[in-house]
Design an enzyme around this catalytic site. Structure first.
Site, mmCIF file in Angstrom:
data_model
loop_
_atom_site.group_PDB
_atom_site.id
_atom_site.type_symbol
_atom_site.label_atom_id
_atom_site.label_comp_id
_atom_site.label_asym_id
_atom_site.label_seq_id
_atom_site.Cartn_x
_atom_site.Cartn_y
_atom_site.Cartn_z
ATOM 1 N N GLU A 61 -3.059 -16.113 2.136
ATOM 2 C CA GLU A 61 -1.797 -16.193 2.873
ATOM 3 C C GLU A 61 -1.420 -17.659 3.085
ATOM 4 O OE1 GLU A 61 -0.281 -13.435 4.236
ATOM 5 O OE2 GLU A 61 -1.828 -11.950 3.752
ATOM 6 N N GLY A 79 -10.878 -1.702 0.575
ATOM 7 C CA GLY A 79 -9.883 -1.147 -0.349
ATOM 8 C C GLY A 79 -10.280 0.139 -1.036
ATOM 9 N N VAL A 124 0.840 -1.204 0.000
ATOM 10 C CA VAL A 124 0.000 0.000 0.000
ATOM 11 C C VAL A 124 0.877 1.257 0.000
ATOM 12 C CG1 VAL A 124 -1.791 1.275 1.228
ATOM 13 C CG2 VAL A 124 -1.860 -1.218 1.175
ATOM 14 N N LYS A 132 -13.547 -5.685 9.762
ATOM 15 C CA LYS A 132 -14.131 -4.689 8.865
ATOM 16 C C LYS A 132 -15.586 -4.401 9.241
ATOM 17 C CE LYS A 132 -10.952 -5.964 5.174
ATOM 18 N NZ LYS A 132 -10.712 -7.001 4.151
#
Lengths: 430, 430
Positions: free
Chosen positions: B190, B134, B14, B205
């Site tokens: 992951e 995002g 990011v 979130k």
């Protein structure tokens, strides 16, 4: 607690919604803003008319100037519609240093630059979230949410009436005329449906979206506008067969500094998110250089959704009033407007041609496309099972072709005898 | 032109995106804000590491305190991740009167109240648009776009990894295990996928979305969390047969003042817009009392989309710096949190039961539902064509039932002999 006094012009559908939200959510609004929102005066055409909301008759006046000239009023909410006279009211309100909120897309699309300039001069807020896509906060999203990005494309289903008609035609195989009559009966279409069905309502909204997204002043002359009144059930059936849905799309594009903007019935691939936006809903697809593709979906009209946007503007204006920063955003510099020529507007196209059913016709047609440098993605010659044995139908989808090239090919088809008719031509998206 | 100096903590995926946008869009950003945005210092773990973006080595430091303590720096952008140590950095930055932008959902979900209180105390901005979904500006939409409305439900596909896995399982009939391995190979999951597949990432979130939407402080203990690791291809096939798609949904609801919030694999009607959100995309459905239903769709992760949100926050902070109103929004009053009991959480449910294939079984099962006041929308007894002739499968969809009632019925099924196994239970939406 500080009082923010609101003067409203109009008390129709949206105005009634504003009254309901300001009264019904007053406590929440006070906590959000730190101020009391007070509806102090409302201009209506006829004080004695019966209304959907109960309003203290003492607030009503038949003279808009009484609202605009009231020195106590901080914010003017314009939900009366109309263009020339309304512009005069709004300019006068700004001149008196009042903040202005409007739901009036025609006014902003036609006179945005003049109104924005006046607001900037007077350091006043002018907000118009409700003018596009009812309850979807799309203008905020473009201006705030994507402030960091370079927006390259905005594609919108921004007219609920036409989307309702096309959805019904698609789902039920009905004709345009029959569905229009039904829509009028249900109140989804006006008695004079021209502004909706011929694409003008969508065009006004695209002017606003394109202007904010690309930081230019767009006007009606910059748009290619085509409505849905010529869309036939045959077109929709052909689209379906090939995996497409016909939608009335506003498309604003920017490539380097070149802009193109249009409203037209378009074939959308069924897998594209816009293809499944049905009924009176609106959706706006936004492409940004950094963010990629995003979509915003919601009710495009209706009293409460539209009023939600008006009152969200009211909350923003109130916060600005309390911090004393009204008008601080209206000085945004604008880009010079450069429109794409027809040679530069590039897209895939779909068309249905009626041709003579004899040897060599397809060769002739494909040669014409080749002459104008248009390559074809797919060609479908339908078996002739109609009543007229002399003719058959060819469906063609091109690869990316310039609009100029396409128009030349279409003009050529008019000339040659084997092409009996160009039944329809649609832009293809997705 | 005024310079706004930015100190960044972290220069990973990011962070690199932020550098690219701040440099690549500098001219646009200056016109948007009226200030020059300068990256003055960046803390990294290893100065000598090779990176995806070129950054002047003089800007890099391995000591985050050097960034936080720099008196020239106006804004701290935290994109390093981590919780406890990072919290210390952010609180220290706020203590020094710096504005803070973070993309760190874990941090805000776990320590939001403490960080927001510090920001309010110091009259500083704390912004975290990039922490959820995002590139979709959903936090702004909740806070600004729907400031006028009372939000009653937020339903989100907010984890790209699990949506990718479920999409592949649905489209290809593949098993959870096979798709997970593929997702890991492609970098969508992951090596330790626990946080994604068990629903914790989505839960963080949803805490942020629910807190902003309902104006309460939610924490991890308030959520029911179930991941996708137990979802089988059989479940997905059964869903498909009945016109549903299984999605990992975060669902936050408010009824009067009572809140419920959960993350769980859910059967979504195919006609619901969330059913067609595929792959790594995110979408958030928001219901407001006035606006009705809306949906916001876009890339849920990735360097450039997430950086778009970080830099949009940077634009907002910069505008606030220039008008001197930082921190003016952080004093929002919070509602008292009241959670629904299991008796008050009501939903439709789908379940697959394996039962003895003999007379009277269905009567017994439907009687148990009746005993707990659960009425059934549909019951589908599948013909026994398996290898074990003693068992058969019953698929049941209930009408709205309380979670408490459902759990009692399920406990009863454990006790009675004719129910061999409760294969799966899913909440049903739409």
């Amino acid at each position: 607690m500080k009082k923010i006094r609101i003067g409203m012009l109009g008390l129709g559908t949206v105005g009634s919604g504003v009254v309901r939200i300001v009264e019904g959510h007053q406590e929440d609004l006070q906590r959000q803003t730190g101020a009391e929102l007070v509806l102090s005066k409302i201009a209506v055409r006829d004080i004695n008319k019966s209304r959907k909301v109960t309003v203290d008759p003492a607030l009503l006046t038949e003279d808009p100037w009484e609202v605009i000239n009231d020195p106590e009023i901080d914010v003017i909410v314009e939900v009366m519609g109309g263009v020339e006279q309304t512009k005069e009211y709004i300019l006068a309100a700004l001149d008196k240093g009042k903040q202005v909120i409007t739901a009036n897309k025609d006014l902003i699309a036609l006179h945005g630059p003049e109104i924005l300039a006046k607001a900037a001069e007077k350091r006043c807020d002018i907000m118009y979230e409700a003018s596009v896509a009812g309850g979807i906060p799309i203008l905020r999203t473009l201006v705030e949410g994507f402030s960091s990005d370079r927006i390259t494309k905005i594609v919108g289903i921004v007219n609920g009436t036409t989307n309702y008609i096309l959805t019904k035609m698609t789902q039920e195989g009905a004709s345009y005329e029959d569905v229009l009559v039904e829509a009028q009966r249900l109140g989804y279409a006006e008695q004079d449906p021209t502004s909706d069905v011929e694409g003008f309502d969508a065009a006004y909204k695209m002017i606003i979206l394109g202007s904010l997204g690309f930081h230019v002043h767009l006007s009606l002359n910059d748009l290619d506008i085509r409505g849905i009144s010529k869309v036939t059930s045959d077109d929709i059936a052909s689209a379906k067969r090939l995996g497409y849905t016909i939608k009335l799309l506003g498309i604003a594009e920017r490539q380097d500094d070149l802009i193109s903007i249009s409203v037209q019935p378009t074939m959308v691939k069924d897998s594209h998110p816009l293809a499944s936006v049905n009924g009176v809903f609106n959706a706006i697809y936004v492409y940004g250089q950094a963010v990629g593709e995003t979509m915003f979906y919601g009710p495009g009209a209706g009293d409460m959704p539209t009023a939600t946007s008006v009152v969200a503007d009211l909350v923003a204006v109130t916060r600005n009033l309390l911090t004393g920063i009204n008008g601080s955003r209206s000085s945004m510099i604008m880009n010079e407007k450069k429109l794409k020529s027809d040679e530069q507007i590039v897209s895939k196209y779909f068309m249905r041609l009626h041709v003579a059913d004899k040897a060599g016709v397809l060769a002739k047609i494909t040669q014409i496309f080749a002459d104008y440098d248009i390559s074809l993605e797919s060609v479908l010659q339908l078996p002739n099972n109609g009543t007229d044995e002399q003719e058959t139908e060819i469906i063609i989808i091109t690869h990316d072709a310039s609009k100029a090239g396409l128009n030349k090919a279409l003009a050529k088809f008019e000339e040659i005898e084997v092409v009996k008719a160009v039944r329809s031509v649609y832009r293809v998206e997705g």
